[in-house]
Design a protein around this motif. Structure first.
Motif, PDB file in Angstrom:
ATOM      1  N   ARG A  79       0.833  -1.208   0.000  1.00 55.80           N
ATOM      2  CA  ARG A  79       0.000   0.000   0.000  1.00 55.80           C
ATOM      3  C   ARG A  79       0.865   1.256   0.000  1.00 55.80           C
ATOM      4  N   ASN A  80       1.944   1.194   0.768  1.00 56.96           N
ATOM      5  CA  ASN A  80       2.840   2.369   0.846  1.00 56.96           C
ATOM      6  C   ASN A  80       4.149   2.148   0.096  1.00 56.96           C
ATOM      7  N   LEU A  81       4.183   1.120  -0.743  1.00 64.45           N
ATOM      8  CA  LEU A  81       5.406   0.812  -1.503  1.00 64.45           C
ATOM      9  C   LEU A  81       5.037   0.627  -2.986  1.00 64.45           C
ATOM     10  N   PRO A  82       4.436   1.646  -3.601  1.00 66.87           N
ATOM     11  CA  PRO A  82       3.862   1.435  -4.940  1.00 66.87           C
ATOM     12  C   PRO A  82       4.868   1.038  -6.018  1.00 66.87           C
ATOM     13  N   GLY A  83       6.117   1.421  -5.859  1.00 65.01           N
ATOM     14  CA  GLY A  83       7.078   1.116  -6.923  1.00 65.01           C
ATOM     15  C   GLY A  83       7.826  -0.196  -6.723  1.00 65.01           C
ATOM     16  N   VAL A  84       7.515  -0.890  -5.650  1.00 65.61           N
ATOM     17  CA  VAL A  84       8.298  -2.076  -5.307  1.00 65.61           C
ATOM     18  C   VAL A  84       7.625  -3.327  -5.870  1.00 65.61           C
ATOM     19  N   PRO A  85       8.388  -4.171  -6.596  1.00 60.48           N
ATOM     20  CA  PRO A  85       7.765  -5.389  -7.132  1.00 60.48           C
ATOM     21  C   PRO A  85       7.491  -6.431  -6.046  1.00 60.48           C
ATOM     22  N   VAL A  86       6.550  -7.298  -6.347  1.00 62.48           N
ATOM     23  CA  VAL A  86       6.235  -8.437  -5.481  1.00 62.48           C
ATOM     24  C   VAL A  86       6.990  -9.643  -6.020  1.00 62.48           C
ATOM     25  N   SER A  87       7.460 -10.490  -5.116  1.00 63.70           N
ATOM     26  CA  SER A  87       8.200 -11.674  -5.545  1.00 63.70           C
ATOM     27  C   SER A  87       7.247 -12.858  -5.746  1.00 63.70           C
ATOM     28  N   LEU A  88       7.395 -13.514  -6.889  1.00 66.84           N
ATOM     29  CA  LEU A  88       6.581 -14.698  -7.182  1.00 66.84           C
ATOM     30  C   LEU A  88       7.514 -15.863  -7.514  1.00 66.84           C
ATOM     31  N   GLU A  89       7.347 -16.949  -6.786  1.00 68.42           N
ATOM     32  CA  GLU A  89       8.104 -18.164  -7.088  1.00 68.42           C
ATOM     33  C   GLU A  89       7.103 -19.268  -7.366  1.00 68.42           C
ATOM     34  N   PHE A  90       7.382 -20.059  -8.388  1.00 72.04           N
ATOM     35  CA  PHE A  90       6.513 -21.229  -8.559  1.00 72.04           C
ATOM     36  C   PHE A  90       7.303 -22.430  -9.035  1.00 72.04           C
ATOM     37  N   GLU A  91       6.764 -23.596  -8.699  1.00 71.37           N
ATOM     38  CA  GLU A  91       7.324 -24.857  -9.156  1.00 71.37           C
ATOM     39  C   GLU A  91       6.153 -25.726  -9.589  1.00 71.37           C
ATOM     40  N   VAL A  92       6.226 -26.199 -10.810  1.00 76.41           N
ATOM     41  CA  VAL A  92       5.143 -27.025 -11.349  1.00 76.41           C
ATOM     42  C   VAL A  92       5.738 -28.345 -11.801  1.00 76.41           C
ATOM     43  N   ASP A  93       5.210 -29.445 -11.275  1.00 75.11           N
ATOM     44  CA  ASP A  93       5.587 -30.761 -11.815  1.00 75.11           C
ATOM     45  C   ASP A  93       4.292 -31.483 -12.198  1.00 75.11           C
ATOM     46  N   PRO A  94       4.359 -32.688 -12.706  1.00 74.74           N
ATOM     47  CA  PRO A  94       3.118 -33.306 -13.213  1.00 74.74           C
ATOM     48  C   PRO A  94       2.035 -33.496 -12.149  1.00 74.74           C
ATOM     49  N   ASP A  95       2.395 -33.501 -10.879  1.00 74.27           N
ATOM     50  CA  ASP A  95       1.399 -33.788  -9.842  1.00 74.27           C
ATOM     51  C   ASP A  95       1.179 -32.685  -8.820  1.00 74.27           C
ATOM     52  N   HIS A  96       2.121 -31.736  -8.743  1.00 66.84           N
ATOM     53  CA  HIS A  96       2.026 -30.708  -7.699  1.00 66.84           C
ATOM     54  C   HIS A  96       2.383 -29.334  -8.245  1.00 66.84           C
ATOM     55  N   VAL A  97       1.783 -28.341  -7.616  1.00 74.28           N
ATOM     56  CA  VAL A  97       2.139 -26.951  -7.905  1.00 74.28           C
ATOM     57  C   VAL A  97       2.416 -26.278  -6.558  1.00 74.28           C
ATOM     58  N   VAL A  98       3.527 -25.576  -6.476  1.00 75.35           N
ATOM     59  CA  VAL A  98       3.832 -24.801  -5.261  1.00 75.35           C
ATOM     60  C   VAL A  98       4.074 -23.356  -5.704  1.00 75.35           C
ATOM     61  N   ILE A  99       3.345 -22.440  -5.081  1.00 75.13           N
ATOM     62  CA  ILE A  99       3.450 -21.015  -5.444  1.00 75.13           C
ATOM     63  C   ILE A  99       3.697 -20.219  -4.172  1.00 75.13           C
ATOM     64  N   THR A 100       4.697 -19.335  -4.204  1.00 82.54           N
ATOM     65  CA  THR A 100       4.921 -18.434  -3.064  1.00 82.54           C
ATOM     66  C   THR A 100       4.881 -16.992  -3.562  1.00 82.54           C
ATOM     67  N   VAL A 101       4.031 -16.195  -2.917  1.00 83.63           N
ATOM     68  CA  VAL A 101       3.930 -14.762  -3.233  1.00 83.63           C
ATOM     69  C   VAL A 101       4.387 -14.004  -1.992  1.00 83.63           C
ATOM     70  N   GLN A 102       5.431 -13.213  -2.145  1.00 83.27           N
ATOM     71  CA  GLN A 102       5.980 -12.488  -0.989  1.00 83.27           C
ATOM     72  C   GLN A 102       6.023 -10.992  -1.263  1.00 83.27           C
ATOM     73  N   ASP A 103       5.514 -10.215  -0.299  1.00 87.21           N
ATOM     74  CA  ASP A 103       5.614  -8.758  -0.429  1.00 87.21           C
ATOM     75  C   ASP A 103       6.649  -8.231   0.571  1.00 87.21           C
ATOM     76  N   GLN A 104       6.941  -6.951   0.453  1.00 86.14           N
ATOM     77  CA  GLN A 104       7.951  -6.328   1.329  1.00 86.14           C
ATOM     78  C   GLN A 104       7.297  -5.515   2.432  1.00 86.14           C
ATOM     79  N   GLY A 105       6.005  -5.739   2.649  1.00 85.76           N
ATOM     80  CA  GLY A 105       5.273  -4.953   3.655  1.00 85.76           C
ATOM     81  C   GLY A 105       5.508  -5.460   5.071  1.00 85.76           C
ATOM     82  N   GLU A 106       4.708  -4.895   5.992  1.00 84.30           N
ATOM     83  CA  GLU A 106       4.894  -5.202   7.419  1.00 84.30           C
ATOM     84  C   GLU A 106       4.314  -6.557   7.799  1.00 84.30           C
ATOM     85  N   GLY A 107       3.526  -7.155   6.911  1.00 81.81           N
ATOM     86  CA  GLY A 107       2.870  -8.410   7.248  1.00 81.81           C
ATOM     87  C   GLY A 107       1.548  -8.165   7.937  1.00 81.81           C
ATOM     88  N   PHE A 108       0.765  -9.206   8.079  1.00 79.82           N
ATOM     89  CA  PHE A 108      -0.530  -9.069   8.748  1.00 79.82           C
ATOM     90  C   PHE A 108      -0.911 -10.393   9.384  1.00 79.82           C
TER      91      PHE A 108
END
Lengths: 119, 171
Positions: free
Chosen positions: B90-119
């Motif tokens: 909200r207060n970091l408009p120019g900062v990108p969000v980090s997205l990591e993903f791993e896809v295999d034939p049976d599983h998908v793992v996705i992590t979305v991380q921001d640089q904010g204070e957390g909640f």
């Protein structure tokens, strides 16, 4: 005259306003905000508005779009109007069911049925 | 102290998207016979967000995930990224969000991380309760939890790890 940038198509039949979405994906926040503003203007244009929103073209829908629908519903009720939703495919309907908004909104299979349901 | 994101203005009237080049910054990306992995930095621009989603969808299609899985995962990614930008940045408009993903034939793992204070995710009121049903917000996390196999925030509350197990194949 609708704006060339309009994200909705509007048809008026007797006292009922029918709205369809131009886009298949109702996801982008800025886009949703524009849609909300356009529909709010339609609601404010007549007393006791009767509005049907068709999801015939819609393939993806976000929680922000649901929030905007709730805002529209409240606005319509505030003007003693009625809102109906129609043509929601099973995948999109599941989003309404998970959020229990299928209980809040009156949902009909077709726009014709939705129009006939107005009291 | 972690703050609550359950503020009434969860969909502010002026969404702070910027209009830049729309490029996703690819940090790393690997493709093998058995898995696709990527780490991306995604700026808050519609084109960049679409591009990041398209990369994940391309990996899902490569491993022939069914349409229902694509719908579930795409929606969950969209909701996670929206929350990260709308609340975390909200207060970091120019900062990108980090997205990591791993896809295999049976599983998908996705992590979305921001640089904010957390909640604290427990602070978000249940939007399915009668008293909250007309609230305009708070449904993103509900949808993620419904569609993904698991969804867990880290302790700080600024990183969401989502997993999806492929449904059994029809014989």
């Amino acid at each position: 005259m609708p704006s060339p940038d309009s994200r909705i198509r509007v048809k008026r039949l007797d006292s009922v306003t029918q709205v369809e979405f131009v886009d298949r994906n109702i996801l982008d926040e800025a886009n949703i905000q524009m849609i909300g503003d356009e529909i709010a203007a339609l609601v404010d244009a007549v007393p006791s508005p009767k509005l049907v929103i068709s999801f015939a073209n819609v393939e993806h829908l976000s929680s922000a779009a649901l929030g905007t629908l709730i805002t529209i519903n409240n606005r319509i009720r505030g003007r003693s109007g009625q809102l109906r939703l129609s043509h929601i495919d099973p995948q999109i309907y599941e989003v309404f069911a998970i959020t229990r908004l299928n209980k809040l909104f009156q949902i009909h299979e077709t726009t014709d049925e939705a129009v006939k349901s107005f009291s | 102290m972690r703050r609550s994101r359950a503020s009434p203005d969860c969909h502010p009237s002026s969404y702070p998207q910027t209009l830049g080049s729309g490029h996703v910054l690819k940090m790393t990306s690997e493709r093998s016979d058995t898995a696709d992995t990527a780490t991306l930095a995604v700026p808050n621009e519609p084109k960049a967000i679409d591009d990041a989603q398209a990369r994940l969808v391309a990996s899902l299609e490569r491993f022939e995930y069914p349409k229902a899985s694509l719908f579930a995962i795409r929606l969950s990614l969209h909701e996670a990224m929206s929350n990260a930008f709308l609340h975390g940045h909200r207060n970091l408009p120019g900062v990108p969000v980090s997205l990591e993903f791993e896809v295999d034939p049976d599983h998908v793992v996705i992590t979305v991380q921001d640089q904010g204070e957390g909640f604290d995710p427990a602070s978000v009121p249940d939007p399915t309760l009668d008293e909250n049903i007309e609230r305009g917000c708070g449904r993103g996390l509900l949808l993620i939890r419904a569609y993904m196999t698991s969804a867990e925030y880290n302790r700080k509350g600024n990183s969401l790890r989502m997993t999806y197990a492929r449904p059994p194949r029809a014989r």
